[in-house]
Every structure is written in structure tokens, then in C-alpha cells.
Scaffold this active site. Structure first.
Site, PDB file in Angstrom:
ATOM      1  N   GLU A 294      37.772  58.252  63.013  1.00  6.31           N
ATOM      2  CA  GLU A 294      37.215  57.318  64.025  1.00  6.31           C
ATOM      3  C   GLU A 294      38.128  56.178  64.512  1.00  6.31           C
ATOM      4  O   GLU A 294      38.786  55.830  63.721  1.00  6.31           O
ATOM      5  CB  GLU A 294      36.014  56.938  63.830  1.00  6.31           C
ATOM      6  CG  GLU A 294      34.713  57.989  63.533  1.00  6.31           C
ATOM      7  CD  GLU A 294      33.128  57.549  63.356  1.00  6.31           C
ATOM      8  OE1 GLU A 294      32.571  58.106  63.210  1.00  6.31           O
ATOM      9  OE2 GLU A 294      33.154  56.066  63.298  1.00  6.31           O
TER      10      GLU A 294
ATOM     11  N   CYS B 255      40.904  49.455  66.779  1.00  6.58           N
ATOM     12  CA  CYS B 255      40.774  49.483  65.290  1.00  6.58           C
ATOM     13  C   CYS B 255      41.053  50.873  65.055  1.00  6.58           C
ATOM     14  O   CYS B 255      40.248  51.794  65.452  1.00  6.58           O
ATOM     15  CB  CYS B 255      39.309  49.161  65.293  1.00  6.58           C
ATOM     16  SG  CYS B 255      38.836  49.216  63.602  1.00  6.58           S
TER      17      CYS B 255
ATOM     18  N   CYS C 122      37.608  57.439  52.152  1.00  7.81           N
ATOM     19  CA  CYS C 122      38.289  56.227  51.521  1.00  7.81           C
ATOM     20  C   CYS C 122      37.758  56.160  49.822  1.00  7.81           C
ATOM     21  O   CYS C 122      36.497  56.274  49.759  1.00  7.81           O
ATOM     22  CB  CYS C 122      37.853  54.778  52.160  1.00  7.81           C
ATOM     23  SG  CYS C 122      38.719  53.396  50.937  1.00  7.81           S
TER      24      CYS C 122
ATOM     25  N   CYS D  29      33.518  50.861  48.216  1.00  5.91           N
ATOM     26  CA  CYS D  29      32.875  49.517  48.417  1.00  5.91           C
ATOM     27  C   CYS D  29      31.604  49.729  48.412  1.00  5.91           C
ATOM     28  O   CYS D  29      31.017  50.671  49.120  1.00  5.91           O
ATOM     29  CB  CYS D  29      33.610  48.372  49.415  1.00  5.91           C
ATOM     30  SG  CYS D  29      35.144  48.318  49.205  1.00  5.91           S
TER      31      CYS D  29
ATOM     32  N   CYS E 259      29.721  49.999  52.304  1.00  6.70           N
ATOM     33  CA  CYS E 259      30.850  50.564  53.338  1.00  6.70           C
ATOM     34  C   CYS E 259      30.499  52.194  53.372  1.00  6.70           C
ATOM     35  O   CYS E 259      30.551  53.093  52.491  1.00  6.70           O
ATOM     36  CB  CYS E 259      32.263  50.482  52.947  1.00  6.70           C
ATOM     37  SG  CYS E 259      33.227  51.345  54.287  1.00  6.70           S
TER      38      CYS E 259
ATOM     39  N   GLY F 188      39.419  53.878  55.771  1.00  4.21           N
ATOM     40  CA  GLY F 188      40.386  54.180  54.903  1.00  4.21           C
ATOM     41  C   GLY F 188      41.097  52.747  54.537  1.00  4.21           C
ATOM     42  O   GLY F 188      40.779  51.624  54.878  1.00  4.21           O
ATOM     43  N   GLU F 189      41.801  52.689  53.517  1.00  2.53           N
ATOM     44  CA  GLU F 189      42.261  51.551  52.872  1.00  2.53           C
ATOM     45  C   GLU F 189      43.874  51.916  53.261  1.00  2.53           C
ATOM     46  O   GLU F 189      44.513  52.529  52.519  1.00  2.53           O
ATOM     47  CB  GLU F 189      42.392  51.554  51.301  1.00  2.53           C
ATOM     48  CG  GLU F 189      42.926  50.723  50.639  1.00  2.53           C
ATOM     49  CD  GLU F 189      43.275  49.428  51.407  1.00  2.53           C
ATOM     50  OE1 GLU F 189      42.054  48.387  51.303  1.00  2.53           O
ATOM     51  OE2 GLU F 189      44.129  48.858  51.465  1.00  2.53           O
TER      52      GLU F 189
ATOM     53  N   SER G   7      44.382  45.247  57.522  1.00  2.00           N
ATOM     54  CA  SER G   7      42.850  44.458  56.281  1.00  2.00           C
ATOM     55  C   SER G   7      43.239  45.231  55.252  1.00  2.00           C
ATOM     56  O   SER G   7      43.138  46.394  55.079  1.00  2.00           O
ATOM     57  CB  SER G   7      41.823  44.730  57.154  1.00  2.00           C
ATOM     58  OG  SER G   7      40.645  44.343  56.414  1.00  2.00           O
TER      59      SER G   7
ATOM     60  N   SER H  58      39.962  41.506  52.379  1.00  2.00           N
ATOM     61  CA  SER H  58      38.313  41.702  52.582  1.00  2.00           C
ATOM     62  C   SER H  58      38.067  41.209  51.049  1.00  2.00           C
ATOM     63  O   SER H  58      37.793  41.945  50.203  1.00  2.00           O
ATOM     64  CB  SER H  58      38.224  43.185  52.699  1.00  2.00           C
ATOM     65  OG  SER H  58      38.425  43.890  53.775  1.00  2.00           O
ATOM     66  N   LEU H  59      37.284  39.992  51.080  1.00  2.00           N
ATOM     67  CA  LEU H  59      37.112  39.286  49.746  1.00  2.00           C
ATOM     68  C   LEU H  59      35.515  39.622  49.401  1.00  2.00           C
ATOM     69  O   LEU H  59      35.329  40.231  48.321  1.00  2.00           O
ATOM     70  CB  LEU H  59      37.365  37.905  49.937  1.00  2.00           C
ATOM     71  CG  LEU H  59      37.317  37.053  48.626  1.00  2.00           C
ATOM     72  CD1 LEU H  59      38.489  37.300  47.494  1.00  2.00           C
ATOM     73  CD2 LEU H  59      37.447  35.583  48.700  1.00  2.00           C
ATOM     74  N   HIS H  60      34.886  39.198  50.359  1.00  2.64           N
ATOM     75  CA  HIS H  60      33.425  39.863  50.155  1.00  2.64           C
ATOM     76  C   HIS H  60      32.521  38.865  48.945  1.00  2.64           C
ATOM     77  O   HIS H  60      31.299  39.165  49.039  1.00  2.64           O
ATOM     78  CB  HIS H  60      32.948  40.936  50.174  1.00  2.64           C
ATOM     79  CG  HIS H  60      33.880  41.742  51.180  1.00  2.64           C
ATOM     80  ND1 HIS H  60      33.837  41.152  52.646  1.00  2.64           N
ATOM     81  CD2 HIS H  60      34.330  42.919  51.392  1.00  2.64           C
ATOM     82  CE1 HIS H  60      34.483  42.196  53.380  1.00  2.64           C
ATOM     83  NE2 HIS H  60      34.922  43.255  52.453  1.00  2.64           N
TER      84      HIS H  60
ATOM     85  N   ASN I 145      26.539  45.262  58.402  1.00  2.00           N
ATOM     86  CA  ASN I 145      26.032  46.199  59.437  1.00  2.00           C
ATOM     87  C   ASN I 145      25.112  47.559  58.683  1.00  2.00           C
ATOM     88  O   ASN I 145      25.927  47.960  57.680  1.00  2.00           O
ATOM     89  CB  ASN I 145      27.168  46.971  60.173  1.00  2.00           C
ATOM     90  CG  ASN I 145      27.648  45.964  61.278  1.00  2.00           C
ATOM     91  OD1 ASN I 145      26.995  45.407  61.850  1.00  2.00           O
ATOM     92  ND2 ASN I 145      29.106  45.972  61.297  1.00  2.00           N
TER      93      ASN I 145
ATOM     94  N   CYS J 125      31.794  47.654  62.262  1.00  4.07           N
ATOM     95  CA  CYS J 125      32.610  47.743  61.106  1.00  4.07           C
ATOM     96  C   CYS J 125      31.847  48.295  60.047  1.00  4.07           C
ATOM     97  O   CYS J 125      30.722  48.125  59.868  1.00  4.07           O
ATOM     98  CB  CYS J 125      32.894  46.248  60.433  1.00  4.07           C
ATOM     99  SG  CYS J 125      33.954  45.211  61.287  1.00  4.07           S
TER     100      CYS J 125
HETATM  101  N1  SAH Z   1      39.845  49.237  53.818  1.00  2.00           N
HETATM  102  C1  SAH Z   1      40.323  48.169  54.614  1.00  2.00           C
HETATM  103  C2  SAH Z   1      40.178  48.251  55.979  1.00  2.00           C
HETATM  104  C3  SAH Z   1      38.994  49.002  56.490  1.00  2.00           C
HETATM  105  S1  SAH Z   1      37.460  48.229  56.448  1.00  2.00           S
HETATM  106  C4  SAH Z   1      39.536  46.836  54.089  1.00  2.00           C
HETATM  107  O1  SAH Z   1      38.365  47.119  53.298  1.00  2.00           O
HETATM  108  O2  SAH Z   1      39.775  45.785  54.266  1.00  2.00           O
HETATM  109  C5  SAH Z   1      37.320  47.160  57.643  1.00  2.00           C
HETATM  110  C6  SAH Z   1      36.439  46.167  57.781  1.00  2.00           C
HETATM  111  O3  SAH Z   1      35.240  46.317  57.655  1.00  2.00           O
HETATM  112  C7  SAH Z   1      36.292  45.298  56.047  1.00  2.00           C
HETATM  113  O4  SAH Z   1      36.636  44.079  56.258  1.00  2.00           O
HETATM  114  C8  SAH Z   1      35.234  46.083  55.505  1.00  2.00           C
HETATM  115  O5  SAH Z   1      34.965  45.192  54.537  1.00  2.00           O
HETATM  116  C9  SAH Z   1      34.233  45.747  56.659  1.00  2.00           C
HETATM  117  N2  SAH Z   1      32.974  46.601  56.639  1.00  2.00           N
HETATM  118  C10 SAH Z   1      32.971  47.703  55.739  1.00  2.00           C
HETATM  119  N3  SAH Z   1      31.692  47.999  55.624  1.00  2.00           N
HETATM  120  C11 SAH Z   1      30.868  46.991  56.395  1.00  2.00           C
HETATM  121  C12 SAH Z   1      29.584  47.186  56.843  1.00  2.00           C
HETATM  122  N4  SAH Z   1      28.666  47.832  56.317  1.00  2.00           N
HETATM  123  N5  SAH Z   1      29.212  45.829  57.409  1.00  2.00           N
HETATM  124  C13 SAH Z   1      29.897  45.058  58.070  1.00  2.00           C
HETATM  125  N6  SAH Z   1      31.504  45.275  57.539  1.00  2.00           N
HETATM  126  C14 SAH Z   1      31.779  46.308  56.782  1.00  2.00           C
HETATM  127 FE1  SF4 Z   2      37.451  51.502  51.803  1.00  5.41          FE
HETATM  128 FE2  SF4 Z   2      37.688  49.434  53.183  1.00  5.41          FE
HETATM  129 FE3  SF4 Z   2      35.184  50.836  52.911  1.00  5.41          FE
HETATM  130 FE4  SF4 Z   2      36.126  49.477  50.868  1.00  5.41          FE
HETATM  131  S1  SF4 Z   2      35.552  48.322  53.133  1.00  5.41           S
HETATM  132  S2  SF4 Z   2      35.231  51.715  50.960  1.00  5.41           S
HETATM  133  S3  SF4 Z   2      38.385  49.698  50.922  1.00  5.41           S
HETATM  134  S4  SF4 Z   2      37.241  51.356  53.909  1.00  5.41           S
END
Ligand code: SAH
Ligand code: SF4
Length: 374
Positions: free
Chosen positions: A98, A111, A118, A122, A125, A172-173, A204, A226-228, A304, A347
Site C-alpha cells: 500500500e 507514504c 515486515c 511490533c 502494527c 516494511g522496515e 523511519s 520509532s521509539l514508542h 490506530n 499509520c
Molecule cells: N518500519 C518503520 C517504518 C514503517 S512503520 C518503522 O517502524 O519506523 C511507520 C510508522 O507507523 C511507525 O512510526 C510505526 O510505529 C507507526 N505505526 C505502526 N503501527 C501503528 C498503529 N497501529 N497505530 C499508529 N501508528 C502505528
Molecule cells: Fe515493521 Fe515498522 Fe510495523 Fe514495526 S512498526 S512491524 S518495524 S512496519
């Protein structure tokens, strides 16, 4: 009867600038033809080689025989009420990825996806939940930008809008598909292609430390982390790659990246807020102390929701409270507005592929291999 299989054509979208120059040299042409062709493809959006009038007729005929300009196939397009547009794009035999375009006043942010699925997995995600399927080729990554730019109308000079920002934040990463991602970003910033400045192209990452160091040697795009979570215990749970590259190692690599750039950088830290998991004031406090070591801006992303996840989005008040705390500590702290929610383009909601049983098995296998390689 001639049983020779038809020769597959070279897809010019899949060649980096250097590879294009080498290709032209290999057919007895000057390397600067690479720049000419890049201008036609990426600056003007032209895919018909016969229209490339500053190439000799002979060369055009030769290219027509041997080459093609083939962007990935669009499976479907979806439009959100807020103007966000999502493309579902077919890559390879059976994967869907996408791409999302977010128009805002005079900005159009694209984007872009770097992988189908991936492996980082996480916990919050949707892309991670489907596992890894395959890396995208350069043609499939830069092809997304090409498709989106062309969607504003051709010829490009009279298009209604332009892409002003690209974020590698789709599926993806990106650092786990290093070379095609770097080459695609080079084209995004090439004055003869999309001409975006290094501050308008953002990568990112979940924090693949050795790859951040590698990136610092070849690129100076904007880096978003992407610290979180503000501590390893919690981050191990949310972003499992943290077990391999814990927070301090990650921040040290970001410092090295920033030092390698020839301008002053403020790193964007992404922090998803998940109700009752990482959105307490004690987490905000820990985060503010942790980030004292690095000039950073914090982007808060209310979680989300997607099917199959038990996490919840925190209330608006909780989000505000977290933001206020960090602001009071002196951090520029923004809350990312959710765009395209109605078409699952926000996201972490990017899923792309149809999730049938056989595909899940196959992915689990590929996932294992990719994880071993990290
Ligand atoms: N893999 C890379 C880039 C793609 S993810 C990364 O993790 O940075 C892009 C962004 O979407 C990241 O900041 C990720 O943490 C965020 N994201 C993933 N799942 C999400 C969710 N369920 N709600 C909000 N943001 C999310
Ligand atoms: Fe992969 Fe980024 Fe999703 Fe983590 S947040 S699973 S690194 S796409």
C-alpha cells in the site's frame, strides 16, 4: 519453429543512476544518457521511449527493443473523505502493498512502502502482524513515487500538484531493504528526477543500529526513530528488535548519524500512545529524561486500531496530558492527526495482502529467515 523464449526487457525503473550509466556505456553510448533518461522518466513522467526526442532515433529504436519502463501494477485506488488517497499495488506474483498520499494545503506527503510485510513484528502494527513476504525492488519503490506523481496529471509541468514530501513509513522496515531504499531516496532527491531536499525525504526506522551507521555513510535524509517506549523492558515488548539493539545503543547510533550530517539536525522521535501501556505520566517523565541526550522533537501517534489487536487508543485527554508534560519540559511535541482512517490508510493499518491460510504459512517461513539475518 523458433522455440527460443522471448528475451525479457530491462526495466529502466529498476536501475540506479550508476547502473543506468553503466548500461549506456555497455551499449556504446555516453554515460550522460543516464541523466537524460532519468529526466524523461522521473521529471516528465514519460514512459514511452519513442517520445524521448533528445535521444537519437537509432538509440530510441535500440532501447525500445531492449528496455521498458514498467511501474508496478495498480490493483485498486481508494479515496478517504479527508482527501487522503490509498493505492493498493501488486508486486511480484501475489503480494499487495500500500501507498498513501496525504494532501494538506500546498503540501502533498507520500507514504511509501519498502517491503511486503515486515519481520520486525511490533506488537501494535498491522503490517508486522502479517509477517515478512519480500523486499521491494528499486522499480517497486521509486515506481510508487512515479505513480503518485503522475496521478496529478501529465505533462508534469502543468500538473495540479507536486509531491513535496516522501516518508518511508508505509509497509516494511526500510533499513532491512537497504540498497533499493537508498537508491530510491537518491532519485527522490536528484534534481533531474524529483528534486526533493534531504529534509523532505524521511526514513523511519524501528532501530536497526548497524544499518543506521551504514546509512550515515551514504545518505543524509531526515531520520525518524520509532521509539514508542522510554525503557528497555517496555520497548522489548512493543518493538522486539529492541532485544537485539537496546535503546541506548540505538540513541548512540542516532547521535553518530546526526554528527555525520553537515547541517544541524533535530531527530524526530515517534511515540505511539497505547492506552494503559505506555501513555502514563511516569512514561512521559522517563521519556523526557531519556531524550535529554539528543536534540529531538517528539511526534505522538495515538494508536490506530486494527482487527485482531487488543490494544486501545487512549482518550483525547490522556493524549493531551502526555503532550503537555513533554511540552513543559521544553520538547516540541506534536500529535499526529489521523488521516485516511476510513479507508484504513492510517499509520499501522496498512495490510495490503489477502491474509489466507497458505499465505500465512509461507510468510511464517520467510519471516524466520529474515529474522535470522537481522
Ligand atoms: N518500519 C518503520 C517504518 C514503517 S512503520 C518503522 O517502524 O519506523 C511507520 C510508522 O507507523 C511507525 O512510526 C510505526 O510505529 C507507526 N505505526 C505502526 N503501527 C501503528 C498503529 N497501529 N497505530 C499508529 N501508528 C502505528
Ligand atoms: Fe515493521 Fe515498522 Fe510495523 Fe514495526 S512498526 S512491524 S518495524 S512496519
Amino acid at each position: 519453429m523458433n522455440t527460443k523464449p522471448a528475451k525479457t526487457k530491462i526495466n529502466l525503473l529498476s536501475l540506479s543512476k550508476q547502473e543506468l550509466a553503466d548500461f549506456f556505456v555497455s551499449i556504446g553510448e555516453k554515460p550522460f544518457r543516464a541523466t537524460q533518461i532519468i529526466k524523461w522518466i522521473h521529471q516528465r513522467g514519460v514512459s514511452d521511449i519513442s517520445l524521448m526526442t533528445d535521444l537519437s532515433k537509432d538509440l530510441r529504436e535500440k532501447l525500445l527493443k531492449e528496455c521498458e519502463i514498467r511501474a508496478p501494477e495498480i490493483e485498486r485506488e481508494e479515496y478517504s473523505e479527508d482527501g487522503t488517497k490509498k493505492w493498493i499495488i501488486k508486486v511480484g506474483e501475489k503480494d499487495l502493498i500500500e501507498m498513501v498520499l496525504i494532501p494538506e494545503n500546498d503540501r502533498s506527503t507520500l507514504c511509501v512502502s519498502s517491503q511486503a510485510g515486515c519481520a520486525v513484528d511490533c506488537s501494535f502494527c498491522a503490517t508486522g502482524k502479517q509477517g515478512f513476504s519480500r523486499n521491494l525492488g528499486l522499480d517497486e519503490i521509486i515506481g510508487q513515487v512515479w505513480i503518485a506523481a503522475n496521478s496529478f496529471g501529465l505533462p508534469r509541468e502543468s500538473a495540479s500538484r507536486n509531491i513535496t514530501n516522501v516518508v518511508m513509513m508505509g509497509m516494511g522496515e526500510p533499513l532491512l531493504n537497504f540498497i533499493p531504499v537508498v537508491e530510491a531516496m537518491k532519485l527522490m532527491m536528484d534534481d533531474n528526477a524529483y528534486g526533493l531536499s534531504k529534509r523532505k525525504v524521511t526514513l523511519s526506522t524501528s532501530g536497526i543500529v548497524p544499518k543506521i551507521d551504514e546509512l550515515s555513510k551514504v545518505s543524509d535524509v531526515a531520520l525518524t526513530i520509532s521509539l514508542h517506549a522510554p525503557n528497555d523492558q517496555l520497548r522489548n515488548e512493543l518493538v522486539p528488535i529492541n532485544k537485539k539493539y537496546p535503546i541506548q545503543e540505538l540513541l548512540d547510533s542516532v547521535k553518530r548519524y546526526v554528527a555525520s550530517c553537515d547541517d544541524k539536525r533535530v531527530t524526530t522521535i515517534e511515540y505511539i500512545l497505547i492506552d494503559g501501556i505506555n501513555d502514563d505520566l511516569s512514561h512521559a517523565e522517563e521519556l523526557s529524561v531519556l531524550l535529554e541526550q539528543l536534540p529531538s522533537k517528539i511526534n505522538l501517534i495515538p494508536f490506530n486500531a486494527f482487527e485482531g489487536s487488543n490494544y486501545l487508543k487512549p482518550s483525547g485527554n490522556r493524549v493531551k496530558r502526555f503532550q503537555e508534560y513533554l511540552k513543559n519540559k521544553g520538547y516540541v511535541t506534536t500529535i499526529r492527526s489521523t488521516r485516511g482512517d476510513d479507508i484504513m490508510a492510517a499509520c499501522g493499518q496498512l495490510v495490503g495482502q489477502v491474509n489466507d491460510k497458505t499465505r500465512r504459512k509461507e510468510r511464517a517461513q520467510k519471516n524466520k529467515i529474515q529474522i535470522k539475518a537481522i
